[in-house]
Motif scaffolding. Structure first.
Motif, mmCIF file in Angstrom:
data_model
loop_
_atom_site.group_PDB
_atom_site.id
_atom_site.type_symbol
_atom_site.label_atom_id
_atom_site.label_comp_id
_atom_site.label_asym_id
_atom_site.label_seq_id
_atom_site.Cartn_x
_atom_site.Cartn_y
_atom_site.Cartn_z
ATOM 1 N N ASP A 260 36.755 34.569 17.933
ATOM 2 C CA ASP A 260 36.831 34.690 19.386
ATOM 3 C C ASP A 260 38.179 35.319 19.729
ATOM 4 O O ASP A 260 39.220 34.660 19.663
ATOM 5 N N GLU A 261 38.159 36.597 20.106
ATOM 6 C CA GLU A 261 39.398 37.337 20.355
ATOM 7 C C GLU A 261 40.218 36.717 21.482
ATOM 8 O O GLU A 261 41.444 36.800 21.474
ATOM 9 N N SER A 262 39.547 36.116 22.456
ATOM 10 C CA SER A 262 40.279 35.559 23.600
ATOM 11 C C SER A 262 41.193 34.409 23.201
ATOM 12 O O SER A 262 42.119 34.060 23.932
ATOM 13 N N TRP A 265 44.324 36.754 21.194
ATOM 14 C CA TRP A 265 44.863 38.035 21.621
ATOM 15 C C TRP A 265 45.968 37.857 22.666
ATOM 16 O O TRP A 265 45.823 37.127 23.634
ATOM 17 N N GLU A 267 48.585 40.262 25.109
ATOM 18 C CA GLU A 267 49.009 41.578 25.556
ATOM 19 C C GLU A 267 50.459 41.778 25.108
ATOM 20 O O GLU A 267 51.197 40.805 24.910
ATOM 21 N N LYS A 413 47.819 30.743 22.469
ATOM 22 C CA LYS A 413 46.990 31.697 21.731
ATOM 23 C C LYS A 413 47.411 31.693 20.262
ATOM 24 O O LYS A 413 48.606 31.730 19.956
ATOM 25 N N THR A 460 38.208 47.666 24.712
ATOM 26 C CA THR A 460 36.762 47.611 24.748
ATOM 27 C C THR A 460 36.204 49.017 24.934
ATOM 28 O O THR A 460 36.933 49.942 25.343
#
Length: 483
Positions: A260-262, A265, A267, A413, A460
């Motif tokens: 699950d990238e969320s 990840w 920024e 994260k 994306t």
């Protein structure tokens, strides 16, 4: 009302003590430290508090003002470690895949001397140039990864096929160099797929098996790579494994990400915030003013430097982990640089010596303080710049754990060091960097522009095509208003 550590309001007893001290003209720590024990008792000042206060002031008097220009470590006070409110992230799972299956790899201590010697010979085949070799040597770290996967295949032979431990060998995986010799390895890959492995894991498992087949039968090969033939391509067992490898590579390109990238990840600006927060933790005192041990301070500085270096040199964590002062980390004309020869980084055989990697000037004070004073507090037993708490060299796994736990503590994260390059490439491509700038970054990071697009750009598909959408809208709008 006075401020208490952790933002708590003082209780009534503390408030009354503060008021008594103010009434008797004691308004600073230095003034209170001069109070005699008799006066302290009359003022109802705890003697333990008085002793600790005097100790802190003595420590402050002995400590240097700074560790260097612009680097106030010795006078600093670190913020609370849990200030962001994120607790232990071990319960946060990035993937829903099962992790309860028992390990099946053959353990090192279970291998007999013959199998151990065979794997040692395999490592030499992989990493040492020899007469008749059809492929260049690979890095020891890659050879070790191949060995890990071979131990799994051997463990499968033992547990699933019933081969006694004393009879295990690579020849059991590849009975011959003919096409039929791939049958056992094929069954093993089918078994792995039934366990739900990812295409990327399948790919490295097949490459490990193919390298082992080359090792087993390289003396039978008459292929001529110098004349355009595939290395060991006349070995039918290698051909079949190469087909499986190509299939896994194609599957990897189109496979959805299993994690699950969320949950991991960040920024790029968020990652820079983490670096800044870690710099504030490079302090000789804790959040309530107590003196920290030298090793604890050194660890905080090292943790900051590892992430700070990756923020200005977004490279593989190996670059930071294997730094050696005077060899790969050098100071030239007042600038700190990382210099890599072809053997110092993963793609060195393709790109040769790298351009010097420039350390950001803002890091210099902490880097120099660490090298000159604090590094010795960790009692390193090696020449690498950074070290484990035990004094041993840092491992890739240790850097990964440090990075993930630190990012989770400060952001919630579970970011890992492998994502640093993805984060900066995605950020630059999202903010309109020119093709010239992106190409320069690719050269700087030691890979091609095509790899940058294919591997590190995490935008994306919708984000990638947005410029085309805007362009079409602008063209259509212009056409509609044309005379």
């Amino acid at each position: 009302m006075p401020f208490m550590p952790g933002g708590r309001e003082p209780d009534k007893e503390v408030a009354a003590l503060v008021e008594r001290l103010h009434e008797n003209w004691f308004s600073t720590a230095g003034q209170l430290a001069t109070v005699s024990e008799v006066d302290a008792k009359s003022l109802r000042v705890p003697l333990r508090l008085l002793a600790e206060l005097r100790g802190l002031l003595e420590d402050d008097a002995e400590a240097p003002a700074e560790d260097g220009p612009g680097c106030p470590i010795s006078k600093g006070r670190m913020p609370l470690l849990g200030r962001m409110g994120h607790r232990d992230g071990r319960s946060v799972l990035l993937t829903k895949r099962e992790r309860t299956r028992a390990p099946f790899a053959i353990r090192d201590d279970a291998m007999g001397p013959e199998l151990r010697a065979e794997l040692d010979a395999f490592r030499r085949f992989c990493t040492v140039r020899f007469f008749g070799a059809q492929s260049p040597p690979i890095l020891p770290i890659t050879a070790e990864k191949y060995c890990d996967h071979l131990r799994r295949a051997l463990g499968w032979l033992h547990q699933e096929r019933g081969v006694p431990v004393e009879e295990l060998s690579l020849s059991k995986l590849f009975p011959s160099a003919e096409r039929a010799g791939v049958a056992v390895a094929f069954d093993y890959m089918q078994w792995l797929n039934a366990r739900g492995i990812s295409p990327s894991t399948e790919g490295i498992a097949v490459r490990s098996l193919m390298q082992a087949a080359k090792f087993m039968y390289h003396e039978q090969s008459q292929a001529r790579p110098d004349e355009g033939e595939k290395a060991y391509g006349d070995l039918l067992v290698v051909r079949e494994l190469r087909k499986l490898s190509n299939e896994a590579r194609r599957a990897t390109k189109i496979a959805a990400r299993t994690a699950d990238e969320s949950l991991k990840w960040l920024e790029w600006p968020q990652f820079l915030m983490v670096v800044n927060e870690l710099r504030s933790e490079c302090a000789a005192r804790d959040s309530i003013g107590r003196k920290r041990t030298g090793a604890a301070v050194a660890w905080s500085i090292q943790r900051y430097l590892i992430l700070a270096l990756l923020s200005c040199i977004p490279d593989r964590q190996r670059t930071v982990r294997e730094l050696v002062l005077g060899r790969t980390l050098v100071k030239e004309d007042g600038r700190w640089l990382i210099r890599h020869g072809a053997g110092d980084y993963k793609t060195g055989r393709s790109y040769g010596e790298r351009p010097p990697l420039v350390v950001a000037e803002g890091i210099y004070p902490w880097l120099e303080a660490f090298l000159d004073r604090w590094r010795t507090e960790l009692k390193p037993t090696h020449a690498f710049v950074f070290t484990a708490r035990s004094g041993a060299p840092l491992t890739a796994q240790a850097v990964h754990r440090l990075f993930v736990s630190t990012c989770y503590r400060l952001t919630g994260k579970k970011t890992n060091p492998h994502l640093v390059r993805d984060m900066i490439v995605t950020h630059l491509r999202s903010t309109g960097a020119s093709e010239r700038e992106l190409e320069a970054l690719a050269i700087y990071m030691g890979h091609s522009l095509a790899m940058q697009r294919g591997c590190y750009d995490r935008r994306t598909k919708a984000a990638k095509v947005l410029p085309a959408v805007d362009l079409l809208a602008a063209i259509n709008q212009q056409a509609m208003h044309a005379p």
